[in-house]
Design a protein around this motif. Structure first.
Motif, PDB file in Angstrom:
ATOM      1  N   LEU A  20      -0.430  -1.572 -12.099  1.00  0.00           N
ATOM      2  CA  LEU A  20      -1.768  -0.975 -12.234  1.00  0.00           C
ATOM      3  C   LEU A  20      -2.441  -1.318 -11.045  1.00  0.00           C
ATOM      4  O   LEU A  20      -3.144  -0.559 -10.359  1.00  0.00           O
ATOM      5  N   PHE A  21      -2.449  -2.702 -10.372  1.00  0.00           N
ATOM      6  CA  PHE A  21      -3.129  -3.095  -9.056  1.00  0.00           C
ATOM      7  C   PHE A  21      -2.267  -2.043  -7.984  1.00  0.00           C
ATOM      8  O   PHE A  21      -3.309  -1.603  -7.245  1.00  0.00           O
ATOM      9  N   CYS A  22      -1.022  -2.014  -7.808  1.00  0.00           N
ATOM     10  CA  CYS A  22      -0.534  -1.392  -7.112  1.00  0.00           C
ATOM     11  C   CYS A  22      -1.053   0.412  -7.196  1.00  0.00           C
ATOM     12  O   CYS A  22      -1.193   0.783  -6.060  1.00  0.00           O
ATOM     13  N   SER A  83       1.431 -17.448  -7.021  1.00  0.00           N
ATOM     14  CA  SER A  83       2.892 -16.855  -6.396  1.00  0.00           C
ATOM     15  C   SER A  83       2.901 -15.512  -6.524  1.00  0.00           C
ATOM     16  O   SER A  83       3.271 -14.975  -5.192  1.00  0.00           O
ATOM     17  N   THR A  84       2.202 -14.751  -7.278  1.00  0.00           N
ATOM     18  CA  THR A  84       2.203 -13.223  -7.043  1.00  0.00           C
ATOM     19  C   THR A  84       1.637 -12.873  -5.754  1.00  0.00           C
ATOM     20  O   THR A  84       2.000 -11.849  -4.954  1.00  0.00           O
ATOM     21  N   LEU A  85       0.424 -13.375  -5.317  1.00  0.00           N
ATOM     22  CA  LEU A  85      -0.257 -13.114  -4.028  1.00  0.00           C
ATOM     23  C   LEU A  85       0.591 -13.536  -2.919  1.00  0.00           C
ATOM     24  O   LEU A  85       0.781 -12.847  -1.831  1.00  0.00           O
ATOM     25  N   VAL A  86       0.896 -14.972  -2.777  1.00  0.00           N
ATOM     26  CA  VAL A  86       1.623 -15.501  -1.632  1.00  0.00           C
ATOM     27  C   VAL A  86       2.866 -14.786  -1.448  1.00  0.00           C
ATOM     28  O   VAL A  86       3.250 -14.535  -0.103  1.00  0.00           O
ATOM     29  N   VAL A  87       3.800 -14.806  -2.563  1.00  0.00           N
ATOM     30  CA  VAL A  87       5.085 -14.238  -2.215  1.00  0.00           C
ATOM     31  C   VAL A  87       5.078 -12.727  -1.972  1.00  0.00           C
ATOM     32  O   VAL A  87       5.642 -12.186  -1.208  1.00  0.00           O
ATOM     33  N   GLY A  88       4.165 -12.073  -2.456  1.00  0.00           N
ATOM     34  CA  GLY A  88       3.957 -10.591  -2.594  1.00  0.00           C
ATOM     35  C   GLY A  88       3.389 -10.078  -0.909  1.00  0.00           C
ATOM     36  O   GLY A  88       4.168  -9.526  -0.375  1.00  0.00           O
ATOM     37  N   MET A  89       2.453 -11.069  -0.596  1.00  0.00           N
ATOM     38  CA  MET A  89       2.078 -10.815   1.009  1.00  0.00           C
ATOM     39  C   MET A  89       3.134 -11.244   1.962  1.00  0.00           C
ATOM     40  O   MET A  89       3.458 -10.524   3.021  1.00  0.00           O
ATOM     41  N   ALA A  90       3.972 -12.345   1.568  1.00  0.00           N
ATOM     42  CA  ALA A  90       5.157 -12.679   2.780  1.00  0.00           C
ATOM     43  C   ALA A  90       6.068 -11.552   2.704  1.00  0.00           C
ATOM     44  O   ALA A  90       6.523 -11.221   3.640  1.00  0.00           O
ATOM     45  N   LEU A  91       6.526 -10.929   1.445  1.00  0.00           N
ATOM     46  CA  LEU A  91       7.623 -10.037   1.399  1.00  0.00           C
ATOM     47  C   LEU A  91       6.946  -8.619   1.937  1.00  0.00           C
ATOM     48  O   LEU A  91       7.594  -7.784   2.354  1.00  0.00           O
ATOM     49  N   ARG A  92       5.715  -8.480   1.844  1.00  0.00           N
ATOM     50  CA  ARG A  92       5.046  -7.284   2.663  1.00  0.00           C
ATOM     51  C   ARG A  92       5.219  -7.272   4.288  1.00  0.00           C
ATOM     52  O   ARG A  92       5.667  -6.513   4.758  1.00  0.00           O
ATOM     53  N   VAL A  93       5.100  -8.525   4.540  1.00  0.00           N
ATOM     54  CA  VAL A  93       5.160  -8.750   5.988  1.00  0.00           C
ATOM     55  C   VAL A  93       6.719  -8.547   6.285  1.00  0.00           C
ATOM     56  O   VAL A  93       7.204  -7.929   7.385  1.00  0.00           O
ATOM     57  N   ALA A  94       7.753  -9.254   5.614  1.00  0.00           N
ATOM     58  CA  ALA A  94       8.985  -9.145   5.859  1.00  0.00           C
ATOM     59  C   ALA A  94       9.215  -7.768   5.751  1.00  0.00           C
ATOM     60  O   ALA A  94      10.416  -7.266   6.649  1.00  0.00           O
ATOM     61  N   PHE A 103      -7.375  -6.655   3.109  1.00  0.00           N
ATOM     62  CA  PHE A 103      -6.247  -6.373   1.870  1.00  0.00           C
ATOM     63  C   PHE A 103      -6.003  -7.640   1.223  1.00  0.00           C
ATOM     64  O   PHE A 103      -5.874  -7.774   0.127  1.00  0.00           O
ATOM     65  N   VAL A 104      -5.837  -8.664   1.891  1.00  0.00           N
ATOM     66  CA  VAL A 104      -5.481 -10.103   1.257  1.00  0.00           C
ATOM     67  C   VAL A 104      -6.551 -10.375   0.437  1.00  0.00           C
ATOM     68  O   VAL A 104      -6.345 -10.691  -0.800  1.00  0.00           O
ATOM     69  N   ILE A 105      -7.793 -10.085   0.909  1.00  0.00           N
ATOM     70  CA  ILE A 105      -9.029 -10.685   0.102  1.00  0.00           C
ATOM     71  C   ILE A 105      -9.123  -9.832  -1.041  1.00  0.00           C
ATOM     72  O   ILE A 105      -9.305 -10.412  -2.406  1.00  0.00           O
ATOM     73  N   VAL A 106      -8.889  -8.388  -1.022  1.00  0.00           N
ATOM     74  CA  VAL A 106      -9.120  -7.772  -2.290  1.00  0.00           C
ATOM     75  C   VAL A 106      -7.880  -7.878  -3.167  1.00  0.00           C
ATOM     76  O   VAL A 106      -8.041  -8.097  -4.349  1.00  0.00           O
ATOM     77  N   ALA A 107      -6.713  -7.990  -2.487  1.00  0.00           N
ATOM     78  CA  ALA A 107      -5.568  -8.273  -3.491  1.00  0.00           C
ATOM     79  C   ALA A 107      -5.847  -9.684  -4.240  1.00  0.00           C
ATOM     80  O   ALA A 107      -5.469  -9.734  -5.341  1.00  0.00           O
ATOM     81  N   ALA A 108      -6.299 -10.800  -3.592  1.00  0.00           N
ATOM     82  CA  ALA A 108      -6.429 -12.031  -4.545  1.00  0.00           C
ATOM     83  C   ALA A 108      -7.474 -11.830  -5.479  1.00  0.00           C
ATOM     84  O   ALA A 108      -7.569 -12.413  -6.483  1.00  0.00           O
ATOM     85  N   SER A 109      -8.692 -11.075  -5.054  1.00  0.00           N
ATOM     86  CA  SER A 109      -9.587 -10.915  -6.232  1.00  0.00           C
ATOM     87  C   SER A 109      -9.085 -10.057  -7.217  1.00  0.00           C
ATOM     88  O   SER A 109      -9.501 -10.538  -8.481  1.00  0.00           O
ATOM     89  N   VAL A 110      -8.517  -9.014  -7.081  1.00  0.00           N
ATOM     90  CA  VAL A 110      -8.064  -8.087  -8.157  1.00  0.00           C
ATOM     91  C   VAL A 110      -7.070  -8.761  -9.150  1.00  0.00           C
ATOM     92  O   VAL A 110      -6.882  -8.671 -10.188  1.00  0.00           O
ATOM     93  N   LEU A 111      -5.969  -9.225  -8.278  1.00  0.00           N
ATOM     94  CA  LEU A 111      -4.917  -9.859  -8.663  1.00  0.00           C
ATOM     95  C   LEU A 111      -5.551 -11.160  -9.856  1.00  0.00           C
ATOM     96  O   LEU A 111      -4.879 -11.404 -11.142  1.00  0.00           O
ATOM     97  N   ALA A 112      -6.351 -11.889  -9.241  1.00  0.00           N
ATOM     98  CA  ALA A 112      -7.079 -13.005 -10.040  1.00  0.00           C
ATOM     99  C   ALA A 112      -7.851 -12.368 -11.162  1.00  0.00           C
ATOM    100  O   ALA A 112      -7.587 -12.960 -12.266  1.00  0.00           O
ATOM    101  N   LEU A 113      -8.609 -11.385 -11.067  1.00  0.00           N
ATOM    102  CA  LEU A 113      -9.239 -10.632 -12.227  1.00  0.00           C
ATOM    103  C   LEU A 113      -8.231 -10.311 -13.200  1.00  0.00           C
ATOM    104  O   LEU A 113      -8.398 -10.414 -14.602  1.00  0.00           O
ATOM    105  N   PHE A 114      -7.054  -9.720 -12.887  1.00  0.00           N
ATOM    106  CA  PHE A 114      -6.282  -9.058 -13.698  1.00  0.00           C
ATOM    107  C   PHE A 114      -5.269 -10.236 -14.131  1.00  0.00           C
ATOM    108  O   PHE A 114      -5.197 -10.433 -15.648  1.00  0.00           O
ATOM    109  N   LEU A 115      -4.823 -11.217 -13.500  1.00  0.00           N
ATOM    110  CA  LEU A 115      -3.689 -12.273 -13.877  1.00  0.00           C
ATOM    111  C   LEU A 115      -4.578 -13.409 -14.764  1.00  0.00           C
ATOM    112  O   LEU A 115      -3.923 -14.035 -15.528  1.00  0.00           O
ATOM    113  N   LEU A 116      -5.404 -13.886 -14.242  1.00  0.00           N
ATOM    114  CA  LEU A 116      -6.291 -14.906 -14.903  1.00  0.00           C
ATOM    115  C   LEU A 116      -7.381 -14.378 -15.831  1.00  0.00           C
ATOM    116  O   LEU A 116      -7.557 -14.869 -16.623  1.00  0.00           O
TER     117      LEU A 116
END
Length: 126
Positions: A20-22, A83-94, A103-116
């Protein structure tokens, strides 16, 4: 039955929320949702899987007496979110995808809201 609720239910909820985040991200940029969803989602879904594995291994290492519970906010939810945030961002770079700081700030915030968030709500209702 209770075991599957502690495992399967939270995994499904987390996976749906990451997808859903994506979808929200693709929609907010007027990109075709289905056409590029796999390209957008795979880094974060992989990070989610890594987070679940790491969370379970941490549980096993701590040798807790109660059964593993994927609905716990801490440490389970925090490990899965980070892990979702850090690994996700690392794989996006790769994979040659963008990781602008906004984008990192938005992703961190939305994923925190969703997963936590859903874990915190469950905890508050207990």
């Amino acid at each position: 039955m209770l075991r599957s609720v502690r495992w399967l239910g939270p995994i499904v909820v987390d996976a749906l929320l990451v997808v859903l985040f994506c979808i929200i991200g693709r929609r907010s940029h007027d990109e075709a949702i289905l056409a590029g969803l796999l390209r957008t989602a795979w880094p974060f879904v992989t990070g989610l899987a890594v987070g679940w594995i790491a969370s379970y291994l941490l549980y096993r290492r701590r040798r807790e007496t109660e059964p593993f519970n994927g609905m716990r906010l801490r440490p389970t939810g925090l490990v899965i979110w980070s892990s979702t945030l850090v690994v996700g961002m690392a794989l996006r770079v790769a994979g040659g995808q963008g990781t602008a700081i906004s984008f990192v700030i938005v992703a961190a915030s939305v994923l925190a809201l969703f997963l936590l968030g859903w874990r915190a709500a469950i905890r508050a209702l207990d």
